[in-house]
Design an enzyme around this catalytic site. Sequence first.
Site: not given
Ligand code: ADP
Ligand code: MG
Length: 911
Positions: A26, A96, A105, A107, A340, A457, A793, A860, A880
């Site tokens: 990220k 983040r 999701g 962490m 990503r 999710h 084998s 095998c 093989y």
């Molecule tokens: P995850 O890794 O679980 O996707 P993120 O760090 O991407 O977590 O955060 C989840 C959500 O939080 C992002 O998709 C975004 O919508 C919101 N978010 C994160 N940073 C910001 C920011 N600087 N401004 C507005 N929304 C944010």
């Molecule tokens: Mg995200």
Amino acid sequence: MKKYVYSFGGGTADGDKSMKDLLGGKGANLAEMCKNGLPVPGGFTVATEVCNIYFQNGNKVPKEIQDEQGQALAKLEKLMGKKLGDAKDPLLLSVRSGAKFSMPGMMNTILNLGLNDETTEGLAVRSNNERFAYDCYRRFIQMFGEVALGIEMEHFDHIFDEKKKKRKIKVDSDLSAADLKAIIEDYKKLVKKETKKDFPQDAHVQLDMSRDAVFRSWNNDKAVYYRRMEKIPDEIGTACTVQAMVFGNMGDDCGTGVGFTRDPGSGENVFYGEFLINAQGEDVVAGIRTPQAIADLKKVMPGVYKELREITTNLEKAYKDMQDFEFTFESGKLYMLQTRNGKRTGPAAVRIAVEMVKEGLIEKDEAVMRVAPSQLDQLLHPVFDNASLKTLTKITRGIAASPGAAVGMAAFSAQGAVAMAAKGPAILVRKETTPDDIAGMDAAKGILTAVGGKSSHAAVVARGMGRPCIVGASIISIDEKAKRFTAKVGDKTITVKEGDFISIDGTTGDVYVGQSKTVEPSTKSGFLAEFMKWADEFRGDFGVRANADIPKDAKAARNFGAEGIGLCRTEHMFFAEDRLPFMQAMILATDEKSRRAALAKLLPMQRKDFAGLFEAMEGFPVVIRTLDPPLHEFLPKREELMVAEVKLPHATAKEKKEMAAKFGCTVGELKKTIPSLLHRVEELHEMNPMLGHRGCRLGITYPEITEMQARAIFEAAVIVAKKGKKIIPEVMIPLVGGYKELEHQKAIVESVAKEVLGKAGLTKLKYYIGTMIEIPRAALTADSVAEHAEFFSFGTNDLTQTTMGLSRDDYTKFNAHYENLKIFKTDPFGSLDQEGVGKLIELAIQLGRKTRPDLEIGICGEHGGDPDSVAFCYRAGMNYVSCSPYRVPIARLAAAQAALAKGAKTESRTA
Ligand code: ADP
Ligand code: MG
Ligand code: MG
């Protein structure tokens, strides 16, 4: 001085996309986007190393790094023209998580940091939107409370839902400023009650506590589970990105969304995603409100849509891969929050790789490397049989989120699915899933949810795991307590209880009650066929064969691209109901004459089986192994016989008939057969059958068994060869510990071959005699073994057991300990122990080829279908691998990738 904190914003950045190790995926991609002038809110990333330092330093970030963070924060404040904690015009932040590998999701992330009683008033005035300010504050307390203070989310939800109920409100956004204010007061009371402290008002304290909580989230249960599942190392740690907030929840010209540059389910090249107006962060993925399709954004916010489309198209070109992106728009202005390389299903991975080559974006070798061999599994699974589907009741068509057919018993909780999976196939049925459901999703064959969209999710995680998944099947109404769901179909109400079978098609979204039959998928056409053609080009002459015992499996294997049979276990032919009596007669025989008489009955059956195999594998080698398991495996259990002996005098006619069928005799013979079976079973009893009288040791004590099998093989060869078909028989002697055993068995096989082929006038027919290498002694003396063997084998199931002194069946009693403590990297019976068993294999290859340079060598054991083990076999110089028919394409791809990796290595060495 070492750098730990990396700033980005205002068109520049300290990092870039190559720095994923340090900044996490990220952080690295945010820096890269910033550098390329994309609209990214400014911020800074605290490096992944700090996560480890934090843990080593007694859960504290050292002062130097703390100071460096302070400088980065000052820089950000300058860039934004706002200060953290400023009462009038506060800078608000998101904190983040983000490791090198995406762990969706697993962490934590905290939004709206910097709000307190004072700054919230400031925000309300500045934004001229009181409701917005309180909404941000209540969200912040909730996220901070859960993540940094460890308060159960349920408690917050309870307060929130009670308020909604009291005010008779359905949608969150209908809560008024006053409602939110009251909620905030209750939240603060909750914090006080749970932590015995007030909610921290100091924004700088909030920031440090949030950062630390992000680091700690690296070790929460679900993150640990996910890493184990995805084989992500535990040591790499997560980075922590601190970023200025932008707001999707400030009104109707604001919103937030997520999307993909291609369809991550099918791979089709279409813009794909969802958004919500007037919402923040996880609202889209959490399935709280059903989001709108991204196509609608074109109508609602044409400017934002156009810019987003342009930016993401360019991102895909720059990264040369499908992008998974997150965005927010505030008052009509677009911000990019993440990009990503997106997770995708197996079918999508193949299609995207093929189409990107056609679009000139990547080369063929890159395309072949892009698809993980295990991802092919999903394309090889059976699909529903249409005729069978017609007999089932269709309940609904939900949103197709992850393709493939799944049949299983409904389970209504993660634990339920885990328990159910021990009994049979399970389908996890949930209103929506949360990251806590991960183990249940993993255990289930498929996932069905009632709410949520394509980026919920459940959808994201199921695609990553390759599980068929249907989301948003809103017609089903789930009662999780009662463990059942109901659905109104026409004027009927259908109820599905826990344990009832359902069939779900993740490709179409169709949900059925009942158990559908399935049919084989096709690998001969479409994207997969093209992809596999490329893979085979890179694989070269490294072969992939199949383990198959019957013609039907051999045909399936060829269909999947097998180039021969690497192992036919002849004993599987003896277990068939019509043969067992003769097998038992053979075992019960007390002298050679009666043993030969019983064997003579088995001969024509074996001959027919082998002829079928030769025909199915025309033009390719077929390795047939002589009898391997200990004889008592073909007899009834001792306890069973003892019970029968006691029962026989009082048995009814029906019971006697059943016994006769079971023990392979007539009712009249029961009185004699049962005691003699029992006697023989007791005679054959072994302390350690795995290390006992089996393999070539049987053929040495009863040479007539080997003789009969050789006769069946060569007579079958004659039959098929006479039809003008090209066949290549290879006879394999199991479990030798040195050349003497092989010499003994080889003499028998050769004399039968000479006789049979001579009689048929086929003395020119080429056949080979070789051996399994599955006892360490055979590996250690491979040079002398190779004097008698034309091929080796590696039987790596036994070789692993005997090298490690570990029985595969007993390992399951303590495997969890060994793998959790990392005493074993992974299950050595699933993936070859390269350090130990691998060394023995390398030695045996070296010794064997010293004696016989053209020695043909394969594997095998079960490991022949495991991608890492295949790569090892390739590097070790085998000719093989052989695996189960379904894994043949996986092995073909793994071998191609090993070949490409080897090519790359030599290249860099010369460069
Ligand atoms: P995850 O890794 O679980 O996707 P993120 O760090 O991407 O977590 O955060 C989840 C959500 O939080 C992002 O998709 C975004 O919508 C919101 N978010 C994160 N940073 C910001 C920011 N600087 N401004 C507005 N929304 C944010
Ligand atoms: Mg995200
Ligand atoms: Mg074996």
